[in-house]
Design a protein around this motif. Structure first.
Motif, PDB file in Angstrom:
ATOM      1  N   VAL A 103       0.848  -1.182   0.000  1.00 23.66           N
ATOM      2  CA  VAL A 103       0.000   0.000   0.000  1.00 23.66           C
ATOM      3  C   VAL A 103       0.884   1.233   0.000  1.00 23.66           C
ATOM      4  CG1 VAL A 103      -1.944  -1.155   1.094  1.00 23.66           C
ATOM      5  CG2 VAL A 103      -0.198  -0.101   2.530  1.00 23.66           C
ATOM      6  N   SER A 104       0.399   2.284  -0.608  1.00 24.75           N
ATOM      7  CA  SER A 104       1.216   3.472  -0.824  1.00 24.75           C
ATOM      8  C   SER A 104       0.378   4.720  -0.560  1.00 24.75           C
ATOM      9  CB  SER A 104       1.726   3.471  -2.273  1.00 24.75           C
ATOM     10  OG  SER A 104       2.323   4.705  -2.617  1.00 24.75           O
ATOM     11  N   ASP A 132      -4.753  21.449  -2.951  1.00 22.62           N
ATOM     12  CA  ASP A 132      -4.264  21.856  -1.639  1.00 22.62           C
ATOM     13  C   ASP A 132      -4.012  20.643  -0.742  1.00 22.62           C
ATOM     14  OD1 ASP A 132      -4.423  24.476  -2.419  1.00 22.62           O
ATOM     15  OD2 ASP A 132      -6.330  24.872  -1.397  1.00 22.62           O
ATOM     16  N   LEU A 133      -4.862  19.633  -0.841  1.00 18.84           N
ATOM     17  CA  LEU A 133      -4.728  18.462   0.018  1.00 18.84           C
ATOM     18  C   LEU A 133      -3.520  17.612  -0.335  1.00 18.84           C
ATOM     19  CD1 LEU A 133      -8.326  17.033   0.618  1.00 18.84           C
ATOM     20  CD2 LEU A 133      -6.764  17.975   2.310  1.00 18.84           C
ATOM     21  N   VAL A 134      -3.366  17.301  -1.629  1.00 19.79           N
ATOM     22  CA  VAL A 134      -2.346  16.327  -2.024  1.00 19.79           C
ATOM     23  C   VAL A 134      -1.056  16.973  -2.513  1.00 19.79           C
ATOM     24  CG1 VAL A 134      -4.148  14.670  -2.616  1.00 19.79           C
ATOM     25  CG2 VAL A 134      -3.148  16.049  -4.421  1.00 19.79           C
ATOM     26  N   GLY A 135      -1.062  18.307  -2.686  1.00 16.75           N
ATOM     27  CA  GLY A 135       0.143  18.964  -3.152  1.00 16.75           C
ATOM     28  C   GLY A 135       0.510  18.590  -4.566  1.00 16.75           C
ATOM     29  N   TYR A 136      -0.495  18.323  -5.382  1.00 17.74           N
ATOM     30  CA  TYR A 136      -0.254  17.839  -6.750  1.00 17.74           C
ATOM     31  C   TYR A 136      -1.281  18.476  -7.664  1.00 17.74           C
ATOM     32  CZ  TYR A 136      -0.260  14.475 -10.661  1.00 17.74           C
ATOM     33  OH  TYR A 136      -0.223  13.890 -11.892  1.00 17.74           O
ATOM     34  N   ARG A 180       5.563   5.425   1.450  1.00 20.13           N
ATOM     35  CA  ARG A 180       5.109   6.778   1.793  1.00 20.13           C
ATOM     36  C   ARG A 180       6.139   7.782   1.315  1.00 20.13           C
ATOM     37  NH1 ARG A 180       6.827  10.120   5.650  1.00 20.13           N
ATOM     38  NH2 ARG A 180       5.432  11.853   6.246  1.00 20.13           N
ATOM     39  N   GLY A 181       5.672   8.848   0.668  1.00 19.28           N
ATOM     40  CA  GLY A 181       6.568   9.927   0.318  1.00 19.28           C
ATOM     41  C   GLY A 181       7.073  10.616   1.573  1.00 19.28           C
ATOM     42  N   ALA A 182       8.362  10.774   1.693  1.00 21.43           N
ATOM     43  CA  ALA A 182       8.946  11.329   2.922  1.00 21.43           C
ATOM     44  C   ALA A 182       8.462  12.745   3.198  1.00 21.43           C
ATOM     45  CB  ALA A 182      10.468  11.305   2.822  1.00 21.43           C
ATOM     46  N   GLN A 183       8.044  13.454   2.153  1.00 22.33           N
ATOM     47  CA  GLN A 183       7.525  14.818   2.317  1.00 22.33           C
ATOM     48  C   GLN A 183       6.005  14.865   2.147  1.00 22.33           C
ATOM     49  OE1 GLN A 183      10.476  14.387   0.108  1.00 22.33           O
ATOM     50  NE2 GLN A 183      11.502  14.555   2.103  1.00 22.33           N
ATOM     51  N   ASP A 184       5.341  13.750   2.367  1.00 19.12           N
ATOM     52  CA  ASP A 184       3.891  13.687   2.231  1.00 19.12           C
ATOM     53  C   ASP A 184       3.230  14.331   3.444  1.00 19.12           C
ATOM     54  OD1 ASP A 184       1.229  13.092   1.861  1.00 19.12           O
ATOM     55  OD2 ASP A 184       1.553  10.988   1.342  1.00 19.12           O
ATOM     56  N   ASP A 185       2.649  15.517   3.260  1.00 18.41           N
ATOM     57  CA  ASP A 185       1.987  16.206   4.366  1.00 18.41           C
ATOM     58  C   ASP A 185       0.590  15.658   4.630  1.00 18.41           C
ATOM     59  OD1 ASP A 185       4.159  17.933   4.722  1.00 18.41           O
ATOM     60  OD2 ASP A 185       3.397  19.362   3.235  1.00 18.41           O
ATOM     61  N   SER A 211       6.584  13.764  -2.292  1.00 19.03           N
ATOM     62  CA  SER A 211       5.368  14.080  -1.567  1.00 19.03           C
ATOM     63  C   SER A 211       4.308  13.009  -1.842  1.00 19.03           C
ATOM     64  CB  SER A 211       4.867  15.471  -1.969  1.00 19.03           C
ATOM     65  OG  SER A 211       4.695  15.552  -3.374  1.00 19.03           O
ATOM     66  N   HIS A 212       3.041  13.357  -1.732  1.00 21.15           N
ATOM     67  CA  HIS A 212       1.988  12.352  -1.809  1.00 21.15           C
ATOM     68  C   HIS A 212       2.010  11.587  -3.140  1.00 21.15           C
ATOM     69  CE1 HIS A 212      -1.697  10.379  -0.667  1.00 21.15           C
ATOM     70  NE2 HIS A 212      -2.279  10.769  -1.778  1.00 21.15           N
TER      71      HIS A 212
END
Length: 234
Positions: A103-104, A132-136, A180-185, A211-212
């Protein structure tokens, strides 16, 4: 025998996301894209409105594609929750189970997550909220013709995720690997680690750069990471 990797789409995505993987000559697994209604060649079908319905669609495809061979299941974000519920459904059906679940980009089932509440938003506000939520961001979300094609499935999937509450039941009986992306907020490391509560075989969290939607910047890194995790499954 080569292990098959059943790939479940993230919100709004379809099997087409994973079909280019099938053209990669050096992957140590066989890629099997899994489709959901409302996208790609199933565009004219109505999207699923519950996680249980989506899981049934995926489980039926996986049973047919897996046959008697070994397989694993992969999903990102919405697709991670869908992978979890699909494997639970396969288990309740008495079907052959995957050796590994990967899972990712998702907190564990039952962990609170931001809601989209897309039914309350027009298209512009919906896209802005998602960005705004996913940064993408995706250029297709800003093209009126493409938006008309892509947003219905995306809205449907995120509405399913908003309404999703995992039912009580036994834990999975195979290892779970969590990317998990290490910068995933959006997904905290500690919430990703709680996947361990949902398997009797342990869960390992692997932070990767980004990120995400980390893999959109480096697909080969995702393929290499998946191959390493699957090679160590035994």
């Amino acid at each position: 025998m080569t292990l098959s990797l059943m790939c479940l789409p993230y919100a709004g995505g379809g099997a087409g996301v994973f079909r280019p993987w099938q053209n990669q000559p050096d992957l140590p697994f066989r890629v099997v894209p899994v489709q959901l209604p409302g996208r790609d060649e199933w565009f004219v079908q109505e999207p699923c409105t519950t996680m249980a319905d989506a899981a049934r669609v995926c489980a039926d495809q996986i049973r047919e594609a897996a046959g008697t061979g070994p397989y694993a299941v992969f999903g990102h974000s919405f697709g991670a929750l869908l992978a979890y519920e699909t494997v639970r459904l396969l288990a309740s059906d008495g079907a052959p189970l995957p050796e590994h679940v990967l899972v990712s980009g998702a907190a564990a089932p039952g962990v609170g997550r931001p809601r989209m509440d897309g039914a309350l938003l027009d298209d512009d506000a919906f896209v802005a909220r998602l960005r705004d939520l996913v940064g993408y961001d995706h250029e297709a979300w800003h093209e009126p013709e493409l938006r008309e094609l892509l947003l219905p499935a995306l809205r449907a999937d995120l509405a399913v995720q908003d309404a999703y509450v995992p039912a009580p039941g036994p834990p999975l009986t195979m290892p779970v690997s969590v990317l998990r992306g290490a910068q995933d907020d959006l997904v905290r490391h500690e919430d990703a680690a709680r996947w361990a509560e949902h398997t009797s075989c342990g869960a390992r969290v692997v932070d990767v750069p980004g990120s995400h939607m980390y893999f959109t910047e480096d697909w080969p890194l995702l393929w290499k990471t998946l191959g390493t995790l699957l090679a160590a499954r035994g």
